[in-house]
Motif scaffolding. Sequence first.
Motif, short mmCIF file in Angstrom:
data_model
loop_
_atom_site.label_atom_id
_atom_site.label_comp_id
_atom_site.label_asym_id
_atom_site.label_seq_id
_atom_site.Cartn_x
_atom_site.Cartn_y
_atom_site.Cartn_z
N TRP A 169 48.67 30.05 48.76
CA TRP A 169 47.55 30.90 49.16
C TRP A 169 47.72 32.31 48.63
CZ3 TRP A 169 42.83 31.78 50.35
CH2 TRP A 169 42.47 32.96 51.00
N ARG A 170 48.95 32.84 48.70
CA ARG A 170 49.19 34.19 48.23
C ARG A 170 48.99 34.28 46.73
NH1 ARG A 170 49.02 38.39 51.20
NH2 ARG A 170 50.63 37.67 52.66
N THR A 171 49.42 33.28 45.98
CA THR A 171 49.27 33.28 44.53
C THR A 171 47.80 33.28 44.14
OG1 THR A 171 51.35 32.06 44.27
CG2 THR A 171 49.82 32.04 42.41
N ILE A 172 47.01 32.40 44.76
CA ILE A 172 45.59 32.29 44.42
C ILE A 172 44.84 33.56 44.82
CG2 ILE A 172 43.46 31.03 44.90
CD1 ILE A 172 45.15 28.51 45.18
N SER A 173 45.11 34.08 46.01
CA SER A 173 44.39 35.27 46.47
C SER A 173 44.70 36.49 45.60
CB SER A 173 44.73 35.56 47.94
OG SER A 173 46.12 35.80 48.09
N ILE A 174 45.97 36.69 45.26
CA ILE A 174 46.32 37.82 44.40
C ILE A 174 45.68 37.66 43.03
CG2 ILE A 174 48.24 38.87 43.14
CD1 ILE A 174 49.95 38.58 45.61
N ALA A 175 45.70 36.44 42.48
CA ALA A 175 45.11 36.21 41.16
C ALA A 175 43.61 36.47 41.17
CB ALA A 175 45.41 34.79 40.69
N VAL A 176 42.92 36.01 42.22
CA VAL A 176 41.46 36.18 42.29
C VAL A 176 41.10 37.65 42.44
CG1 VAL A 176 39.43 35.70 43.71
CG2 VAL A 176 41.01 33.85 43.16
N PHE A 177 41.75 38.35 43.36
CA PHE A 177 41.43 39.77 43.57
C PHE A 177 41.82 40.61 42.35
CE2 PHE A 177 41.52 38.63 48.15
CZ PHE A 177 40.27 39.11 48.48
N SER A 178 42.93 40.29 41.72
CA SER A 178 43.33 41.04 40.52
C SER A 178 42.34 40.80 39.39
CB SER A 178 44.74 40.62 40.09
OG SER A 178 45.69 40.91 41.09
N THR A 179 41.90 39.56 39.22
CA THR A 179 40.94 39.25 38.17
C THR A 179 39.61 39.95 38.42
OG1 THR A 179 41.97 37.10 37.82
CG2 THR A 179 39.75 37.40 36.95
N ALA A 180 39.16 39.94 39.67
CA ALA A 180 37.91 40.63 40.00
C ALA A 180 38.02 42.12 39.70
CB ALA A 180 37.55 40.41 41.47
N GLY A 181 39.13 42.73 40.07
CA GLY A 181 39.32 44.15 39.77
C GLY A 181 39.37 44.42 38.28
N CYS A 182 40.03 43.54 37.52
CA CYS A 182 40.09 43.71 36.06
C CYS A 182 38.71 43.58 35.44
CB CYS A 182 41.03 42.67 35.46
SG CYS A 182 42.79 42.95 35.81
N LEU A 183 37.89 42.65 35.95
CA LEU A 183 36.54 42.47 35.40
C LEU A 183 35.67 43.71 35.65
CD1 LEU A 183 35.81 38.75 36.34
CD2 LEU A 183 36.24 39.68 34.06
N VAL A 184 35.75 44.24 36.86
CA VAL A 184 34.94 45.43 37.18
C VAL A 184 35.41 46.63 36.38
CG1 VAL A 184 34.30 47.04 39.01
CG2 VAL A 184 34.37 44.58 39.48
N LEU A 185 36.70 46.92 36.43
CA LEU A 185 37.22 48.08 35.72
C LEU A 185 37.13 47.91 34.21
CD1 LEU A 185 38.64 50.82 35.81
CD2 LEU A 185 40.84 49.61 35.95
N GLY A 186 37.44 46.71 33.71
CA GLY A 186 37.39 46.46 32.27
C GLY A 186 35.98 46.56 31.72
N THR A 187 34.99 46.05 32.47
CA THR A 187 33.59 46.15 32.02
C THR A 187 33.15 47.61 31.96
OG1 THR A 187 33.09 43.99 32.98
CG2 THR A 187 31.24 45.43 32.48
N PHE A 188 33.52 48.37 32.98
CA PHE A 188 33.15 49.80 33.00
C PHE A 188 33.78 50.53 31.82
CE2 PHE A 188 34.44 54.11 34.26
CZ PHE A 188 33.19 54.68 34.42
N LEU A 189 35.07 50.33 31.59
CA LEU A 189 35.74 51.02 30.49
C LEU A 189 35.17 50.61 29.14
CD1 LEU A 189 39.47 50.87 31.67
CD2 LEU A 189 37.94 52.84 31.71
N ALA A 190 34.89 49.32 28.97
CA ALA A 190 34.36 48.85 27.69
C ALA A 190 32.97 49.43 27.43
CB ALA A 190 34.31 47.32 27.68
N ILE A 191 32.14 49.51 28.46
CA ILE A 191 30.80 50.09 28.28
C ILE A 191 30.89 51.56 27.91
CG2 ILE A 191 28.69 50.70 29.52
CD1 ILE A 191 28.97 48.09 31.07
N VAL A 192 31.77 52.29 28.58
CA VAL A 192 31.93 53.72 28.27
C VAL A 192 32.44 53.91 26.85
CG1 VAL A 192 33.22 55.80 28.86
CG2 VAL A 192 32.25 54.38 30.68
#
Length: 288
Positions: free
Chosen positions: A67-90
């Motif tokens: 459970w810890r592995t999946i939850s950390i992976a999902v939240f980390s991926t979501a954060g990377c998608l949000v931050l990465g999309t913002f940085l790439a657009i800028v």
Amino acid sequence: MSGPAGAYARHNWRPVLWSMPPLLVVLVIAVYPIVRVLAESTVTSDGRGTAVWSQTLSSESFRAALWRTISIAVFSTAGCLVLGTFLAIVLAFVPFPGSALVGRLIDTILTMPSFLITLAFTFLYGTAGALNALVTDITGHRTPLLDFLSTPLGVILAEITFFTPFVVRPLLAGFAQLPREQLDVAASLGASPWRVLRQVVLPEAWPALAAGGSLVLLLTLNEFGIVLFTGAKGVTTLPALIYTHGIVTFDLPGAAVLASVQVLLSLSLYIGYRLVFARFTDRTGKES
């Protein structure tokens, strides 16, 4: 055999011969270790023949680590998608002085081992880090204000910092292929920047976003260095549990079972990504 028939037979065998060396390399490097791990996981844990699989998978430590592995992976991926999309657009659409330098810095992170990011977090946000020292000098309080590094939040933030470039780089490549004329036409028709981004830019970037997000999810699912170097208490992921069983307690059959589960998770994720990406590509091709 001679003549045209012999030449034709030699021609047919030539691709097979050329494919043998890389096939042997794959068998030795990839297939054999997996088969060896699976074979080790079938060893009984005691003389009564208790199956290691049932004993390991029914343990509370395995369920918590999964459970810890999946939850950390999902939240980390979501954060990377949000931050990465913002940085790439800028970086792609908002020109500013130093944008090329920022892009180079992002590429530099891709070349670093993950534990260096964790060490940097420790120096900055650790209980004895620079920010806590600054707060102590200003306020006089001896209790550290920032104490999140050894928690799941600290692991997630460190993984977002390290893996975000794996989202930024594919998105920048996707944005570079977007025709500028299409953006100019949309803007000339009175579309707001947000509408252009939502209806023109992001639909074209979905394949790159899916590729980057799937790669980050796969990498965070198997990440071990960041978890180890943060020293997060109570944050035991599957890779960390495999390390404990295989190296600390020398429970090789149990470690082999956990490693088999880790491999199955990674392969399932990869196969699912390929199916979704193929379907998306087919649909995009039909629409165009």
